[in-house]
Design an enzyme around this catalytic site. Sequence first.
Site, short mmCIF file in Angstrom:
data_model
loop_
_atom_site.label_atom_id
_atom_site.label_comp_id
_atom_site.label_asym_id
_atom_site.label_seq_id
_atom_site.Cartn_x
_atom_site.Cartn_y
_atom_site.Cartn_z
N ASP A 1 80.87 9.69 -94.27
CA ASP A 1 81.63 8.45 -94.45
C ASP A 1 83.06 8.83 -94.82
O ASP A 1 83.27 9.57 -95.79
CB ASP A 1 81.03 7.60 -95.56
CG ASP A 1 79.66 7.04 -95.20
OD1 ASP A 1 79.14 7.41 -94.14
OD2 ASP A 1 79.12 6.24 -95.99
N ASP B 1 72.84 -4.93 -92.02
CA ASP B 1 73.02 -4.65 -93.45
C ASP B 1 72.53 -5.88 -94.21
O ASP B 1 73.04 -6.98 -94.02
CB ASP B 1 74.49 -4.38 -93.75
CG ASP B 1 75.02 -3.21 -92.93
OD1 ASP B 1 74.25 -2.27 -92.67
OD2 ASP B 1 76.21 -3.24 -92.54
#
Length: 241
Positions: free
Chosen positions: A10, A131
């Site tokens: 990330d 998500d």
Amino acid sequence: MSLTLLPAVDVRDGKAVRLRQGESGSETDYGSPLEAARTWVESGAEWIHLVDLDAAFGTGDNRDQLRAIVKELGDKVNIEMSGGVRDDASLEAALEAGAARVNIGTAALENPDWTASVIKKYGDRVAVGLDVRGHTLAARGWVKEGGDLFETMKFLDSVGCSRYVVTDVARDGMMSGPNIDLLREVAERTDAKVTASGGISKLDDLRNIKQLAELGVDSAILGKSLYACAFTLEEALEVAR
């Protein structure tokens, strides 16, 4: 059946970071994204999950860093790109950079017609990130609500989505174990493949996910667990096989 593992890299402000529950400002800095990616490739990774957090949060982008990673490692490892892919330009940029697969999230919730068209055009090179908090989707870097999980899946299934990346936001980066019940619920309601994401903290978590393989849960993203040295990627790959 074996489980495919995708170590995550990330990227925020040009650095490899991990977040807690996806919250901007909760970053732990782990240095060079390229070094992190190299480490996972040297440890035997066949896939890397590469996320542009600035693009996801709308605070800029790390496109140059991501391109550099794909340029150096793309012939050694499959790369799934994620973060801020919301239109033709950002999707095509990721694919042209050499991504084997692109994960779209917010766009799938806010622009279903566009999502349907790119699923039709690119097939299994496009995955949709789901998500979730409870059964409610989270959008825009997880700061907005995006509707009911199963209603959204019903639409995405109808337009041919071949893969979902399922993250329980409450568990992401918390080392509290994956939400096995959620993964099972999703997998039982779709013919699409499912990638598990969020909460993995020990090798037994991978064993538990692996038990869902016959339902179509065929892969898992590893983040905080690797960076916090809860186990090595080599150990995880041994379990996954």
